[in-house]
Design a protein around this motif. Structure first.
Motif, PDB file in Angstrom:
ATOM      1  N   GLY A 240     -38.633  10.824 -78.877  1.00 62.07           N
ATOM      2  CA  GLY A 240     -38.126   9.608 -78.271  1.00 62.07           C
ATOM      3  C   GLY A 240     -37.000   9.098 -79.151  1.00 62.07           C
TER       4      GLY A 240
ATOM      5  N   GLU B 203     -36.777   9.062 -73.767  1.00 56.46           N
ATOM      6  CA  GLU B 203     -37.636  10.159 -74.197  1.00 56.46           C
ATOM      7  C   GLU B 203     -36.864  11.477 -74.187  1.00 56.46           C
ATOM      8  N   LYS B 204     -36.782  12.113 -75.341  1.00 50.06           N
ATOM      9  CA  LYS B 204     -36.217  13.453 -75.503  1.00 50.06           C
ATOM     10  C   LYS B 204     -34.864  13.661 -74.814  1.00 50.06           C
TER      11      LYS B 204
ATOM     12  N   ILE C 268     -38.297   8.495 -82.759  1.00 53.57           N
ATOM     13  CA  ILE C 268     -39.621   7.878 -82.904  1.00 53.57           C
ATOM     14  C   ILE C 268     -40.521   8.908 -83.570  1.00 53.57           C
TER      15      ILE C 268
HETATM   16  C1  G1P Z   1     -44.355  12.337 -78.633  1.00 55.42           C
HETATM   17  C2  G1P Z   1     -43.552  11.184 -78.012  1.00 55.42           C
HETATM   18  C3  G1P Z   1     -42.143  11.147 -78.592  1.00 55.42           C
HETATM   19  C4  G1P Z   1     -42.213  11.067 -80.103  1.00 55.42           C
HETATM   20  C5  G1P Z   1     -43.071  12.219 -80.672  1.00 55.42           C
HETATM   21  C6  G1P Z   1     -43.271  12.027 -82.169  1.00 55.42           C
HETATM   22  O1  G1P Z   1     -43.797  13.551 -78.196  1.00 55.42           O
HETATM   23  O2  G1P Z   1     -43.528  11.339 -76.604  1.00 55.42           O
HETATM   24  O3  G1P Z   1     -41.452  10.025 -78.091  1.00 55.42           O
HETATM   25  O4  G1P Z   1     -40.913  11.110 -80.634  1.00 55.42           O
HETATM   26  O5  G1P Z   1     -44.351  12.272 -80.047  1.00 55.42           O
HETATM   27  O6  G1P Z   1     -43.950  13.114 -82.735  1.00 55.42           O
HETATM   28  P1  G1P Z   1     -44.547  14.976 -78.374  1.00 55.42           P
HETATM   29  O7  G1P Z   1     -44.233  15.435 -79.760  1.00 55.42           O
HETATM   30  O8  G1P Z   1     -46.018  14.716 -78.177  1.00 55.42           O
HETATM   31  O9  G1P Z   1     -43.965  15.868 -77.332  1.00 55.42           O
END
Ligand code: G1P
Length: 302
Positions: A177, A197-198, A210
């Motif tokens: 994020g 997000e991403k 994030i």
């Molecule tokens: C999740 C969140 C993302 C964040 C991340 C941190 O993504 O959706 O916003 O930056 O964790 O580790 P994931 O890594 O589960 O795809």
């Protein structure tokens, strides 16, 4: 402003742990990925220790099928304890008891895995109307660089919600994020205006990613109930936080704490190996021998 949570002490931590861990198959076929050891402790224990270290002694884990080992790990193991007691092995006994003495543990199953936002929503009945923390198990924060305690402090000052941010290489931002921010009078605190997000590198509003630590106003639950599936068809926590950031009247402001300390990623196989090597090398008991061996190995192989 619904900011009912401001200044009430934060006591509860939520740890989503329902993921399938497909990146670590076959190790995670019958074992939750959270139980994979980082040196000699399961990854998840570091996260619970971090929550407890920041004063959050009530921990709710969001689990799924195949996660019984998590509950067993944070429970007593009388058979093992009595065997170690009989042997007079006080050292190992203490290590066994450590994980069951950390916090009051609660568990709820996610059922349908519909994304991180949905996992957090499963915590609503337990959390109720108070601000709470969320810790993602793939990110380990070095206990020498306390982040969560600072985030709790920032939440108590500004109210609303607080996320942890870290500068990353722009090429990496599509894994996280990403936040659009304004500076505040405090060097490590930013005001968040937008979250995505991403994003692709060219669409990213910044290189502030994030990392998996949040302190959230309970208004996030109502927002999550209305949040449509986003990226990957999943209900995204980032999307709910974007709604909060866009309208302070909903649940107070959203701030970010910019972390400059040591973070280890255990969600990816290569990064997981790096985390183990770094943490083992720094251990007082294992480090000296391990580093001697490592130097020799590197000299031979590279
Ligand atoms: C999740 C969140 C993302 C964040 C991340 C941190 O993504 O959706 O916003 O930056 O964790 O580790 P994931 O890594 O589960 O795809």
């Amino acid at each position: 402003m619904s900011n009912s949570a401001t200044s009430r002490p934060i006591r509860k931590a939520v740890i989503p742990a329902a993921g399938l861990g497909t990146r670590f198959l076959p190790a995670t076929k019958a074992t939750p990925k959270e139980m994979l050891p980082v040196v000699d402790k399961p990854a998840i224990q570091y996260v619970v220790e971090e929550a407890a270290g920041a004063g959050l002694s009530d921990v709710l884990m969001i689990t799924g099928r195949n996660k019984r080992a998590l509950e067993d790990h944070f429970d007593r193991n009388y058979e093992l304890e009595s065997a170690l007691t009989k042997k007079g092995d006080a050292d190992r006994l203490a290590r066994v008891q450590e994980s069951s003495d950390l916090a009051t543990m609660h568990y709820v199953r996610q059922g349908d895995p519909r994304g991180l936002g949905h996992a957090v929503l499963c915590a609503a009945p337990h959390v109720g109307d108070e601000a709470f923390a969320v810790l993602l198990g793939d990110d380990l924060i070095d206990p020498r660089d306390p982040l969560l305690a600072r985030m709790v402090e920032v939440q108590q000052t500004y109210g609303g919600s607080v996320v942890a941010l870290m500068e990353v290489d722009p090429e990496q931002i599509h894994l996280y994020g990403c936040a659009a921010v304004d500076a505040t009078a405090e060097g490590d605190v930013v005001r968040i205006n937008g979250l995505v997000e991403k994003p692709a590198t060219e669409d990213a509003p910044s290189n502030l990613a994030i990392i998996g630590r949040y302190v959230l106003d309970p208004a996030v639950f109502e927002v999550l109930r209305k949040t449509e599936p986003g990226r990957g068809g999943e209900i995204q926590l980032t999307d709910a936080l974007q709604t909060l950031a866009a309208d302070e009247a909903v649940g107070g402001p959203v701030h970010g704490v910019v972390f400059k300390g040591r973070r280890y990623d255990t969600g990816d196989r290569g990064d997981y190996l790096k985390a183990i090597v770094r943490l083992a090398a720094e251990r007082a008991d294992l480090g000296p021998d391990f580093k001697t061996w490592l130097r020799g190995y590197v000299a031979e192989e590279m």
